[in-house]
Design an enzyme around this catalytic site. Sequence first.
Site, PDB file in Angstrom:
ATOM      1  N   LYS A 159       0.841  -1.208   0.000  1.00 29.96           N
ATOM      2  CA  LYS A 159       0.000   0.000   0.000  1.00 29.96           C
ATOM      3  C   LYS A 159       0.875   1.257   0.000  1.00 29.96           C
ATOM      4  O   LYS A 159       0.594   2.222  -0.719  1.00 29.96           O
ATOM      5  CB  LYS A 159      -0.965  -0.024   1.197  1.00 29.96           C
ATOM      6  CG  LYS A 159      -2.041  -1.093   1.044  1.00 29.96           C
ATOM      7  CD  LYS A 159      -2.933  -1.286   2.265  1.00 29.96           C
ATOM      8  CE  LYS A 159      -3.889  -2.461   2.001  1.00 29.96           C
ATOM      9  NZ  LYS A 159      -4.850  -2.709   3.094  1.00 29.96           N
ATOM     10  N   ASP A 200     -11.292   2.570   3.742  1.00 26.51           N
ATOM     11  CA  ASP A 200     -11.541   1.123   3.732  1.00 26.51           C
ATOM     12  C   ASP A 200     -13.029   0.811   3.537  1.00 26.51           C
ATOM     13  O   ASP A 200     -13.388  -0.319   3.223  1.00 26.51           O
ATOM     14  CB  ASP A 200     -11.119   0.507   5.084  1.00 26.51           C
ATOM     15  CG  ASP A 200      -9.788  -0.223   5.004  1.00 26.51           C
ATOM     16  OD1 ASP A 200      -9.422  -0.674   3.894  1.00 26.51           O
ATOM     17  OD2 ASP A 200      -9.132  -0.355   6.050  1.00 26.51           O
ATOM     18  N   GLN A 228      -5.022  -1.487   9.478  1.00 30.80           N
ATOM     19  CA  GLN A 228      -4.917  -2.813   8.878  1.00 30.80           C
ATOM     20  C   GLN A 228      -5.436  -3.885   9.839  1.00 30.80           C
ATOM     21  O   GLN A 228      -5.073  -3.905  11.016  1.00 30.80           O
ATOM     22  CB  GLN A 228      -3.452  -3.094   8.497  1.00 30.80           C
ATOM     23  CG  GLN A 228      -3.226  -4.375   7.707  1.00 30.80           C
ATOM     24  CD  GLN A 228      -3.744  -4.335   6.274  1.00 30.80           C
ATOM     25  OE1 GLN A 228      -3.961  -3.265   5.689  1.00 30.80           O
ATOM     26  NE2 GLN A 228      -3.951  -5.487   5.687  1.00 30.80           N
TER      27      GLN A 228
HETATM   28  N1  L34 Z   1      -8.032  -2.553   7.112  1.00 31.54           N
HETATM   29  N2  L34 Z   1      -7.373  -4.688   6.577  1.00 31.54           N
HETATM   30  C1  L34 Z   1      -7.814  -3.495   6.188  1.00 31.54           C
HETATM   31  N3  L34 Z   1      -8.042  -3.179   4.874  1.00 31.54           N
HETATM   32  C2  L34 Z   1      -7.831  -4.116   3.913  1.00 31.54           C
HETATM   33  O1  L34 Z   1      -8.117  -3.839   2.638  1.00 31.54           O
HETATM   34  C3  L34 Z   1      -7.334  -5.374   4.287  1.00 31.54           C
HETATM   35  N4  L34 Z   1      -7.019  -6.359   3.366  1.00 31.54           N
HETATM   36  C4  L34 Z   1      -7.282  -7.750   3.725  1.00 31.54           C
HETATM   37  C5  L34 Z   1      -6.621  -8.011   5.087  1.00 31.54           C
HETATM   38  N5  L34 Z   1      -6.789  -6.899   6.026  1.00 31.54           N
HETATM   39  C6  L34 Z   1      -7.142  -5.653   5.648  1.00 31.54           C
HETATM   40  C7  L34 Z   1      -5.991  -6.292   2.494  1.00 31.54           C
HETATM   41  O2  L34 Z   1      -5.364  -5.276   2.251  1.00 31.54           O
HETATM   42  C8  L34 Z   1      -6.622  -8.501   2.588  1.00 31.54           C
HETATM   43  N6  L34 Z   1      -5.775  -7.513   1.915  1.00 31.54           N
HETATM   44  C9  L34 Z   1      -4.878  -7.822   0.864  1.00 31.54           C
HETATM   45  C10 L34 Z   1      -4.162  -6.831   0.202  1.00 31.54           C
HETATM   46  C11 L34 Z   1      -3.271  -7.145  -0.804  1.00 31.54           C
HETATM   47  C12 L34 Z   1      -3.064  -8.441  -1.181  1.00 31.54           C
HETATM   48  C13 L34 Z   1      -3.770  -9.441  -0.539  1.00 31.54           C
HETATM   49  C14 L34 Z   1      -4.671  -9.133   0.470  1.00 31.54           C
HETATM   50  C15 L34 Z   1      -2.065  -8.727  -2.249  1.00 31.54           C
HETATM   51  O3  L34 Z   1      -1.416  -7.833  -2.732  1.00 31.54           O
HETATM   52  N7  L34 Z   1      -1.879  -9.979  -2.640  1.00 31.54           N
HETATM   53  C16 L34 Z   1      -0.917 -10.347  -3.653  1.00 31.54           C
HETATM   54  C17 L34 Z   1       0.189 -11.198  -3.085  1.00 31.54           C
HETATM   55  C18 L34 Z   1       0.917 -10.584  -1.966  1.00 31.54           C
HETATM   56  C19 L34 Z   1       1.864 -11.560  -1.303  1.00 31.54           C
HETATM   57  O4  L34 Z   1       2.914 -11.850  -1.906  1.00 31.54           O
HETATM   58  O5  L34 Z   1       1.553 -12.049  -0.198  1.00 31.54           O
HETATM   59  C20 L34 Z   1      -1.639 -11.122  -4.744  1.00 31.54           C
HETATM   60  O6  L34 Z   1      -1.138 -11.158  -5.856  1.00 31.54           O
HETATM   61  O7  L34 Z   1      -2.683 -11.716  -4.445  1.00 31.54           O
END
Ligand code: L34
Length: 292
Positions: A52, A119, A96
């Site tokens: 982020k 959010d 988060q």
């Molecule tokens: N307050 N908490 C708050 N806001 C959110 O919007 C989130 N979320 C969820 C968990 N807690 C939160 C996220 O940001 C899930 N989440 C999230 C964000 C990004 C990714 C996955 C979940 C992401 O970028 N995933 C990548 C892989 C990252 C890695 O290597 O682990 C993908 O390609 O899926």
Amino acid sequence: MELIDGKATAKTIKAEIAAEVEQMVKDGHKRPHLAAILVGHDGGSETYVASKVKACEECGFQSTLIRFEDTVTEQELLDAVHKLNDDTDVDGFIVQLPLPSHIDEQKIIEAVDPEKDVDGFHPVNVGKLSIGLPGFVSATPAGIVELLRRYNIPTRGKHCVVIGRSNIVGKPMAMLMLRKGQPGDCTVTVCHSGTGNLKEITRTADILVAALGKPGFVTADMVKPGATVIDVGTTRVPDATKKSGFRLSGDVDFENVAPLCEFITPVPGGVGPMTIASLMMNTIQAARKRKR
Ligand code: L34
């Protein structure tokens, strides 16, 4: 079968936002400013929050990361939230999740000024979504809808089945697909742990959204040929062959389900990057509201 490339789409969106920000700044507007509160050292949360902060740079936003150890008290966290509510330089902020168990998450969520709640978790924004008023929409479901829009996937009259009823994905996803317009106008079914005839229902889905956090849960026998499958899961599964010691697993048995699909999102590179792009869209939306 066409793969929905969330990573590439997120990159396009961030470039669009960066162009708008440069124009805003040229016009004398303040640069958008997103703040994030991160509690503890959960591996997933560390990764997501780092992404982020990086996305803010890519979009030309200012960002502030506020960290606490997992021994932080609820009052200290509430104080930090109030401070960000009052900080006129900050357009939007997030806390988060998950938070340590001694902290009441709902209490923290409700302390955030709805006008800065990028959010979209505050009851005011959830309520606005449910009656069709403009407000902030939870980033993961908003990102999924943006993928459906950009891939021109028809939704009107389709049956959308959501597996999972969480406040941050399942429920807002259902509300979005229920809305009038494209994407929207779906007949929506929400399935959960209490659903008896799950497979019978998922097999009638034109659009199947798996958001329950159980690796490989959706198997080929649960999917109608020609369906669009959206995989929200990103569970870390131990994997000794990986340098990190784990791999990311979606909620869909991708190998066997993908050949059946019209469209499918991969994990990683599907919904995850779009969650971050949506947060950036919500932040510029918050910033546009200020005069200068
Ligand atoms: N307050 N908490 C708050 N806001 C959110 O919007 C989130 N979320 C969820 C968990 N807690 C939160 C996220 O940001 C899930 N989440 C999230 C964000 C990004 C990714 C996955 C979940 C992401 O970028 N995933 C990548 C892989 C990252 C890695 O290597 O682990 C993908 O390609 O899926």
